[in-house]
Design an enzyme around this catalytic site. Structure first.
Site, PDB file in Angstrom:
ATOM      1  N   ASP A  91       0.863  -1.182   0.000  1.00 51.22           N
ATOM      2  CA  ASP A  91       0.000   0.000   0.000  1.00 51.22           C
ATOM      3  C   ASP A  91       0.899   1.230   0.000  1.00 51.22           C
ATOM      4  O   ASP A  91       2.000   1.214   0.574  1.00 51.22           O
ATOM      5  CB  ASP A  91      -0.902  -0.017   1.244  1.00 51.22           C
ATOM      6  CG  ASP A  91      -2.050  -1.016   1.104  1.00 51.22           C
ATOM      7  OD1 ASP A  91      -2.229  -1.560  -0.005  1.00 51.22           O
ATOM      8  OD2 ASP A  91      -2.751  -1.248   2.108  1.00 51.22           O
ATOM      9  N   ASP A 146       0.524   4.013   1.507  1.00 49.21           N
ATOM     10  CA  ASP A 146       0.568   4.809   2.742  1.00 49.21           C
ATOM     11  C   ASP A 146       1.327   4.104   3.866  1.00 49.21           C
ATOM     12  O   ASP A 146       1.279   4.541   5.011  1.00 49.21           O
ATOM     13  CB  ASP A 146      -0.864   5.143   3.194  1.00 49.21           C
ATOM     14  CG  ASP A 146      -1.747   3.908   3.309  1.00 49.21           C
ATOM     15  OD1 ASP A 146      -1.231   2.780   3.146  1.00 49.21           O
ATOM     16  OD2 ASP A 146      -2.959   4.063   3.553  1.00 49.21           O
ATOM     17  N   TRP A 165     -13.789  -1.846  -1.047  1.00 49.29           N
ATOM     18  CA  TRP A 165     -12.883  -2.132   0.068  1.00 49.29           C
ATOM     19  C   TRP A 165     -13.198  -3.479   0.739  1.00 49.29           C
ATOM     20  O   TRP A 165     -14.360  -3.825   0.943  1.00 49.29           O
ATOM     21  CB  TRP A 165     -12.993  -0.999   1.112  1.00 49.29           C
ATOM     22  CG  TRP A 165     -12.007  -1.130   2.232  1.00 49.29           C
ATOM     23  CD1 TRP A 165     -10.747  -0.628   2.267  1.00 49.29           C
ATOM     24  CD2 TRP A 165     -12.212  -1.815   3.461  1.00 49.29           C
ATOM     25  NE1 TRP A 165     -10.136  -0.971   3.444  1.00 49.29           N
ATOM     26  CE2 TRP A 165     -11.016  -1.701   4.199  1.00 49.29           C
ATOM     27  CE3 TRP A 165     -13.271  -2.535   4.016  1.00 49.29           C
ATOM     28  CZ2 TRP A 165     -10.844  -2.255   5.462  1.00 49.29           C
ATOM     29  CZ3 TRP A 165     -13.107  -3.099   5.284  1.00 49.29           C
ATOM     30  CH2 TRP A 165     -11.897  -2.956   5.995  1.00 49.29           C
ATOM     31  N   GLU A 210     -10.080  -8.793  -0.072  1.00 50.58           N
ATOM     32  CA  GLU A 210      -9.151  -9.358  -1.079  1.00 50.58           C
ATOM     33  C   GLU A 210      -7.872  -9.903  -0.423  1.00 50.58           C
ATOM     34  O   GLU A 210      -7.336 -10.924  -0.848  1.00 50.58           O
ATOM     35  CB  GLU A 210      -8.818  -8.321  -2.161  1.00 50.58           C
ATOM     36  CG  GLU A 210      -7.758  -7.290  -1.844  1.00 50.58           C
ATOM     37  CD  GLU A 210      -8.143  -6.314  -0.743  1.00 50.58           C
ATOM     38  OE1 GLU A 210      -9.339  -6.152  -0.462  1.00 50.58           O
ATOM     39  OE2 GLU A 210      -7.232  -5.710  -0.160  1.00 50.58           O
ATOM     40  N   ASP A 211      -7.444  -9.265   0.671  1.00 52.25           N
ATOM     41  CA  ASP A 211      -6.244  -9.747   1.368  1.00 52.25           C
ATOM     42  C   ASP A 211      -6.543 -11.040   2.131  1.00 52.25           C
ATOM     43  O   ASP A 211      -5.709 -11.945   2.205  1.00 52.25           O
ATOM     44  CB  ASP A 211      -5.645  -8.671   2.277  1.00 52.25           C
ATOM     45  CG  ASP A 211      -6.686  -7.954   3.124  1.00 52.25           C
ATOM     46  OD1 ASP A 211      -7.891  -8.279   3.017  1.00 52.25           O
ATOM     47  OD2 ASP A 211      -6.297  -7.072   3.897  1.00 52.25           O
ATOM     48  N   MET A 249       1.506   4.393   9.198  1.00 52.04           N
ATOM     49  CA  MET A 249       0.582   4.622   8.089  1.00 52.04           C
ATOM     50  C   MET A 249       0.248   6.117   8.017  1.00 52.04           C
ATOM     51  O   MET A 249       0.005   6.735   9.061  1.00 52.04           O
ATOM     52  CB  MET A 249      -0.695   3.819   8.317  1.00 52.04           C
ATOM     53  CG  MET A 249      -1.552   3.735   7.091  1.00 52.04           C
ATOM     54  SD  MET A 249      -2.988   2.704   7.401  1.00 52.04           S
ATOM     55  CE  MET A 249      -4.220   3.950   7.454  1.00 52.04           C
ATOM     56  N   HIS A 287      -5.317   9.315   6.776  1.00 45.13           N
ATOM     57  CA  HIS A 287      -6.098   9.868   5.653  1.00 45.13           C
ATOM     58  C   HIS A 287      -7.555   9.473   5.793  1.00 45.13           C
ATOM     59  O   HIS A 287      -7.916   8.556   6.552  1.00 45.13           O
ATOM     60  CB  HIS A 287      -5.549   9.344   4.318  1.00 45.13           C
ATOM     61  CG  HIS A 287      -5.572   7.839   4.194  1.00 45.13           C
ATOM     62  ND1 HIS A 287      -6.614   7.155   3.632  1.00 45.13           N
ATOM     63  CD2 HIS A 287      -4.682   6.904   4.604  1.00 45.13           C
ATOM     64  CE1 HIS A 287      -6.362   5.853   3.683  1.00 45.13           C
ATOM     65  NE2 HIS A 287      -5.192   5.673   4.270  1.00 45.13           N
ATOM     66  N   ARG A 343     -11.144   7.997   4.237  1.00 44.44           N
ATOM     67  CA  ARG A 343     -11.520   6.902   3.357  1.00 44.44           C
ATOM     68  C   ARG A 343     -11.589   7.430   1.914  1.00 44.44           C
ATOM     69  O   ARG A 343     -12.125   8.506   1.658  1.00 44.44           O
ATOM     70  CB  ARG A 343     -12.865   6.326   3.826  1.00 44.44           C
ATOM     71  CG  ARG A 343     -13.461   5.154   3.047  1.00 44.44           C
ATOM     72  CD  ARG A 343     -12.615   3.922   2.939  1.00 44.44           C
ATOM     73  NE  ARG A 343     -12.445   3.122   4.145  1.00 44.44           N
ATOM     74  CZ  ARG A 343     -13.277   2.161   4.551  1.00 44.44           C
ATOM     75  NH1 ARG A 343     -14.385   1.914   3.907  1.00 44.44           N
ATOM     76  NH2 ARG A 343     -12.997   1.447   5.609  1.00 44.44           N
TER      77      ARG A 343
END
Ligand code: BGN
Length: 353
Positions: free
Chosen positions: A202, A204, A264, A267-268, A294, A297, A299
């Protein structure tokens, strides 16, 4: 009479042999022929012994000695050895903050002299153990990318990695699909170089310890095990999100990522299930080495939690053979080579948000 003649003949033969030997010396050192002392002999016994040495050397020199040697540049004659297992430049825990304003130009100034166009680097004095593609799924997160590049390039260089950074941008404003972007990144990276290892990160997430190696292990690797947003703990035991690394073989064994997780979540977890279903386990660093910060931020737009995704997770064992890298379809719209990364804009045929 005959005997006398014979003696005279022998005498002249010996004389001519002696003369020939003297002539030979003369051809190398004219001073000998005339039995005149070289200049240096005027200085006494040392000089004499030097002269004798020189004479001796003259007769024992190798055929090519004294001729000018062919100059072989050091770089040509030097062959690189493999990089060591124990990396010499690692520093351990790192101070990571995102309050500083960073521009891409600032970051370029820091690291560009060590990079090839497209965000590529190889260790200059050894051959890296693995060729690693770093894949970052992306859309509208330019601020985060600057922080990521600022921290990660120096870390990856200290890890003596042969790596390239790919930023895979989802074209348009359709529903985001992180996993499908990572599949596209895998496929695009392999078109360019013989990568053996793929790190999916990712944008971030920045590691807080450079001993957390961005490379592949015997089992699929979960790197982001202790994120600040989860209080430096795993949110659950089989969490496999944030930053992971798979070798090409491991990736193909599970048919890559699913392409069908729009929006969202999940998937992981699907990836984790694929790995377990194919008889592999997860490898992880310890909870100190695996610390991450991280960037805070809101969404993202067009990436709402998808209520269908949890159900899909129950089907992984049925879907994984058809939904994956073997069924991936996308269109490359643009490839841009920045000094710090290769940017690939892809149309992944997203449903409208
Ligand atoms: C989980 C998400 C993961 C996410 C982690 C951490 C799902 C699937 C439904 C059970 N899983 O809840 O994708 O990485 O949270 O945020 O939504």
């Amino acid at each position: 009479m005959l005997r006398k003649l014979f003696h005279i003949l022998v005498f002249f033969s010996l004389l001519s042999v002696a003369y020939f030997v003297v002539f030979l010396f003369h051809s190398r050192n004219s001073t000998l022929f005339f039995f005149t002392k070289p200049q240096s002999m005027e200085n006494g016994n040392d000089a004499l012994s030097q002269w004798i040495k020189e004479l001796f050397n003259l007769t024992t020199k190798a055929p090519n000695e004294g001729q000018e040697k062919i100059h072989v540049p050091r770089t040509m004659s030097k062959t690189l050895g493999p990089c060591p297992d124990t990396l010499p430049n690692l520093v351990g825990p790192l101070y990571v903050e995102f309050d500083s304003t960073r521009t891409l130009d600032d970051v370029r100034k820091e690291v560009e002299s060590h990079l090839q166009e497209g965000g590529q680097h190889k260790p200059p004095d050894c051959i890296a153990q693995q060729k690693v593609a770093i894949i970052i799924p992306f859309r509208n997160r330019h601020e985060h990318l600057k922080h990521w590049l600022y921290y990660l390039h120096p870390i990856l260089m200290r890890q003596q990695s042969d790596y390239s950074v790919y930023v895979i941008n989802q074209d348009g404003e359709g529903v985001f699909n992180r996993a499908k972007l990572m599949n596209a990144g895998y496929a695009e990276a392999l078109k360019e170089y013989d990568f053996e290892c793929f790190v999916f990160s990712d944008v971030d997430l920045v590691p807080m310890d450079d001993r957390n190696l961005y490379r592949c292990f015997d089992s699929p690797r979960h790197l982001a095990v202790a994120m600040d947003k989860f209080n430096f703990h795993l949110p659950y035991d089989h969490y496999f999100g944030g930053v992971i690394a798979l070798s090409k073989e491991q990736f193909l064994k599970i048919n890559g990522f699913p392409n069908t997780y729009w929006g969202w979540g999940g998937e992981d977890d699907d990836m984790y299930k694929r790995i377990i279903l194919r008889g592999m386990s997860i490898s992880r660093p310890d909870m100190v080495t695996g610390k991450y910060r991280m960037v805070k931020h809101k969404r993202d737009l067009h990436n709402e939690a998808n209520p269908r995704n949890p159900d899909k997770l129950h089907q992984t064992h049925l879907t994984m053979n058809e939904d994956g890298i073997n069924s991936l379809k996308y269109t490359v719209k643009e490839i841009v080579r920045d000094k710090l990364f290769t940017y690939i804009n892809v149309d992944i045929h997203a449903p409208p948000s």
